[in-house]
Design an enzyme around this catalytic site. Structure first.
Site, PDB file in Angstrom:
ATOM      1  N   SER A 193       0.862  -1.194   0.000  1.00 50.78           N
ATOM      2  CA  SER A 193       0.000   0.000   0.000  1.00 50.78           C
ATOM      3  C   SER A 193       0.891   1.234   0.000  1.00 50.78           C
ATOM      4  O   SER A 193       2.007   1.214   0.501  1.00 50.78           O
ATOM      5  CB  SER A 193      -0.849   0.044   1.274  1.00 50.78           C
ATOM      6  OG  SER A 193      -1.449  -1.188   1.552  1.00 50.78           O
ATOM      7  N   THR A 194       0.365   2.329  -0.555  1.00 50.69           N
ATOM      8  CA  THR A 194       1.091   3.598  -0.487  1.00 50.69           C
ATOM      9  C   THR A 194       0.828   4.222   0.879  1.00 50.69           C
ATOM     10  O   THR A 194      -0.322   4.395   1.269  1.00 50.69           O
ATOM     11  CB  THR A 194       0.605   4.539  -1.604  1.00 50.69           C
ATOM     12  OG1 THR A 194       0.865   3.905  -2.849  1.00 50.69           O
ATOM     13  CG2 THR A 194       1.337   5.869  -1.571  1.00 50.69           C
ATOM     14  N   CYS A 231      -4.620   8.253  -6.992  1.00 49.98           N
ATOM     15  CA  CYS A 231      -3.339   8.416  -6.305  1.00 49.98           C
ATOM     16  C   CYS A 231      -2.798   9.831  -6.233  1.00 49.98           C
ATOM     17  O   CYS A 231      -2.339  10.254  -5.175  1.00 49.98           O
ATOM     18  CB  CYS A 231      -2.301   7.520  -6.971  1.00 49.98           C
ATOM     19  SG  CYS A 231      -2.797   5.812  -6.885  1.00 49.98           S
ATOM     20  N   PHE A 239     -10.996   8.140 -15.578  1.00 49.73           N
ATOM     21  CA  PHE A 239      -9.993   9.192 -15.367  1.00 49.73           C
ATOM     22  C   PHE A 239      -8.902   9.165 -16.444  1.00 49.73           C
ATOM     23  O   PHE A 239      -8.163  10.130 -16.601  1.00 49.73           O
ATOM     24  CB  PHE A 239      -9.395   9.132 -13.957  1.00 49.73           C
ATOM     25  CG  PHE A 239      -8.316   8.100 -13.751  1.00 49.73           C
ATOM     26  CD1 PHE A 239      -8.632   6.780 -13.485  1.00 49.73           C
ATOM     27  CD2 PHE A 239      -6.979   8.465 -13.805  1.00 49.73           C
ATOM     28  CE1 PHE A 239      -7.639   5.831 -13.288  1.00 49.73           C
ATOM     29  CE2 PHE A 239      -5.972   7.519 -13.599  1.00 49.73           C
ATOM     30  CZ  PHE A 239      -6.304   6.195 -13.352  1.00 49.73           C
TER      31      PHE A 239
HETATM   32  C1  UGA Z   1      -0.105   7.004 -11.376  1.00 52.86           C
HETATM   33  C2  UGA Z   1       1.396   6.905 -11.670  1.00 52.86           C
HETATM   34  O1  UGA Z   1       1.645   7.214 -13.039  1.00 52.86           O
HETATM   35  C3  UGA Z   1       1.921   5.512 -11.349  1.00 52.86           C
HETATM   36  O2  UGA Z   1       3.331   5.463 -11.523  1.00 52.86           O
HETATM   37  C4  UGA Z   1       1.571   5.167  -9.916  1.00 52.86           C
HETATM   38  O3  UGA Z   1       1.987   3.853  -9.569  1.00 52.86           O
HETATM   39  C5  UGA Z   1       0.079   5.264  -9.726  1.00 52.86           C
HETATM   40  O4  UGA Z   1      -0.360   6.602 -10.024  1.00 52.86           O
HETATM   41  C6  UGA Z   1      -0.255   4.917  -8.302  1.00 52.86           C
HETATM   42  O5  UGA Z   1       0.302   5.549  -7.375  1.00 52.86           O
HETATM   43  O6  UGA Z   1      -1.012   3.971  -8.093  1.00 52.86           O
HETATM   44  P1  UGA Z   1      -2.322   6.282 -12.687  1.00 52.86           P
HETATM   45  O7  UGA Z   1      -3.008   7.205 -11.714  1.00 52.86           O
HETATM   46  O8  UGA Z   1      -2.850   4.917 -12.873  1.00 52.86           O
HETATM   47  O9  UGA Z   1      -0.776   6.128 -12.278  1.00 52.86           O
HETATM   48  O10 UGA Z   1      -2.332   6.964 -14.143  1.00 52.86           O
HETATM   49  P2  UGA Z   1      -1.440   8.088 -14.866  1.00 52.86           P
HETATM   50  O11 UGA Z   1      -1.098   7.589 -16.198  1.00 52.86           O
HETATM   51  O12 UGA Z   1      -0.340   8.564 -14.023  1.00 52.86           O
HETATM   52  O13 UGA Z   1      -2.491   9.257 -15.074  1.00 52.86           O
HETATM   53  C7  UGA Z   1      -2.978  10.022 -13.972  1.00 52.86           C
HETATM   54  C8  UGA Z   1      -3.817  11.177 -14.492  1.00 52.86           C
HETATM   55  O14 UGA Z   1      -2.984  12.151 -15.111  1.00 52.86           O
HETATM   56  C9  UGA Z   1      -4.852  10.780 -15.544  1.00 52.86           C
HETATM   57  O15 UGA Z   1      -6.054  11.479 -15.313  1.00 52.86           O
HETATM   58  C10 UGA Z   1      -4.215  11.215 -16.839  1.00 52.86           C
HETATM   59  O16 UGA Z   1      -5.147  11.499 -17.832  1.00 52.86           O
HETATM   60  C11 UGA Z   1      -3.495  12.484 -16.391  1.00 52.86           C
HETATM   61  N1  UGA Z   1      -2.377  12.861 -17.286  1.00 52.86           N
HETATM   62  C12 UGA Z   1      -1.306  12.028 -17.441  1.00 52.86           C
HETATM   63  C13 UGA Z   1      -2.410  14.074 -17.937  1.00 52.86           C
HETATM   64  O17 UGA Z   1      -3.380  14.852 -17.799  1.00 52.86           O
HETATM   65  N2  UGA Z   1      -1.351  14.435 -18.740  1.00 52.86           N
HETATM   66  C14 UGA Z   1      -0.265  13.621 -18.902  1.00 52.86           C
HETATM   67  O18 UGA Z   1       0.670  14.006 -19.634  1.00 52.86           O
HETATM   68  C15 UGA Z   1      -0.245  12.389 -18.239  1.00 52.86           C
END
Ligand code: UGA
Length: 441
Positions: A111-112, A256, A318
């Protein structure tokens, strides 16, 4: 756990949860989460060395290594409400493990959690167990949803933190050996416990910070006529900055980023560092501003009122390739539009109608102004505007000419992900707004 089981057929992996419905789903053909490629991984190992069941106690008793993967939501009550992590599930797991253990066990924090949680875990374990002996390791997970299987197959790094004592080093070596079955050793990092725990929060804080940074610039782009994708491309070519995670959007969501940053903020305040706390808190407030700015743009473009108008929302998850809606920007946008008295019609290829209603309105509530459609066409029929809030691939190739013909004029597109073909849409006749794009091209 499914990936460990798939990669290590000689290791028995048992996943336990008291929630019988959830376990039944893991044992069925329709897994409780949608994640590309996960079905195959689970199917490869389930029944062989991967088991899902509800008998938590016997699994904990039998395990040499226990991964603690319980939720650590943001606290909703008492000291630190709205920011600190709620550690009650971690604590009750530790108490149960202490009671059931009668030999050596390695306890892995998956878990975080806030920094120094391992100290709490160790204290509870060591002071409550009669015959058990424990090593606690921190092994944060960095996979992202939608790409989880690929991230697990080929991680940038695996992080294992432990006590720098001979038994702590042994425990770390045991876990490292498991990952080393498929991850090159130079990508497996070992650190002390606190570095590992903190690195997880900091990784998410840095990633979210990049999005808030580019989103802040998206507002400046709209004001000046610069194009945010061109700016992102130009700065991303600098190898010190790099091209990833620079996509301006309607705001980051997911379970997260916000939770972990608020947790980091709380920790900084707790350790007497208000300047550091304020610095990171701005990442979250910029994200909130971006979401409300997008809603305001919809209202302004639709002649400063959406009251009684129909607005279609395409995409509710999301991000694409997941059915997860936690903290999705679409929730805030839908609520903002309802406050402006619009009728909101949502379509998402993977999210259920129930989930959408619950997220926007709260459990058991309904509102005749919030509708869920079964296709993009149904959602957009008779609407004044359509907003793309999740970058699902299917939204790139819709028949927008047909959609246009069935919308009220002037029909408006609000591209919250910058995935649509602006020229093509404008040729059809659409009025177009997208995050960080010049208003007139
Ligand atoms: C994030 C991290 O990327 C993971 O490394 C981490 O393990 C995870 O949280 C966690 O702590 O469980 P996640 O939330 O699944 O992963 O997805 P992301 O790809 O990071 O996207 C998060 C949000 O940021 C999304 O809404 C996405 O659309 C947005 N985003 C992402 C942007 O708006 N712009 C970007 O360039 C990238």
């Amino acid at each position: 756990m499914a990936m460990i089981a798939a990669k290590c057929p000689d290791i028995d992996v048992t996943v336990v949860d008291p929630n019988a419905a959830r376990i039944a789903a893991w044992n069925s053909d329709s897994l409780p989460v949608y994640e590309p490629g996960l079905d195959e991984v689970v199917r490869a190992a389930r029944g062989r060395n991967l088991h899902f069941h509800t008998d938590v106690e016997s699994a904990v008793r039998a395990g040499d290594i226990v991964f603690v993967c319980v939720g650590t939501p943001t606290k909703t009550y008492g000291v630190g409400a709205g920011r600190a992590a709620d550690l009650r599930y971690i604590e009750s797991a530790a108490r149960m493990i202490a009671e059931l253990s009668d030999g050596p066990k390695i306890i892995v924090e998956k878990s975080t959690i806030p920094v120094r949680t391992a100290a709490t875990l160790l204290e509870i374990l060591r002071s409550n167990s009669r015959r058990g002996t424990f090593e606690v390791l921190s092994n944060p997970e960095f996979l992202a949803e939608g790409t989880a299987v690929a991230d697990l197959e080929n991680p940038d790094r695996i992080l294992v933190g432990g006590e720098r004592t001979p038994s702590g080093e042994n425990a770390m070596a045991t876990l490292v050996d498991i990952y080393a079955r498929w991850v090159p050793r130079d990508r497996i990092i070992t650190t002390n416990l606190w570095s590992s725990e903190l690195s997880k929060l900091v990784a998410n804080a840095f990633l979210a910070q990049r999005i808030s940074s580019i989103n802040s610039i998206s507002a400046l782009c709209e004001a000046t006529g610069a194009d945010v994708d061109e700016v992102a491309n130009a700065i991303g070519k600098d190898s010190r900055i790099g091209p990833k995670f620079l996509k301006a959007s309607v705001g980051f969501g997911g379970s997260c980023f916000q939770k972990d940053i608020l947790n980091l903020v709380y920790l900084c305040e707790h350790f007497g560092l208000p300047e550091v706390a304020a610095y990171w808190e701005r990442v979250v407030s910029m994200n909130n501003w971006q979401k409300s700015r997008f809603t305001q743009s919809i209202v302004q473009t639709l002649f400063n009122t959406v009251s009684g108008k129909r607005v279609a929302i395409l995409g509710f998850a999301f991000k694409k390739d997941t059915n997860d809606t936690r903290e999705s920007a679409a929730i805030d946008i839908a609520r903002g539009l309802l406050e402006e008295n619009a009728t909101v019609v949502v379509y998402d290829p993977r999210v259920s109608a129930d989930q959408i209603q619950r997220d926007v309105l709260g459990a058991g509530r309904s509102d005749p102004r919030l509708l869920v459609a079964r296709s993009a066409e149904e959602a957009t029929d008779g609407s004044h505007g359509l907003a793309v809030l999740t970058e699902w691939d299917e939204f790139r190739t819709l028949d927008y000419a047909a959609i246009y013909s069935r919308m009220h004029k002037p029909a408006c597109v609000f591209d919250g992900r910058n995935i649509l073909d602006r020229r093509g849409l404008e040729q059809i006749g659409f009025k177009y707004y997208a995050i960080g794009k010049p208003q007139d091209e």
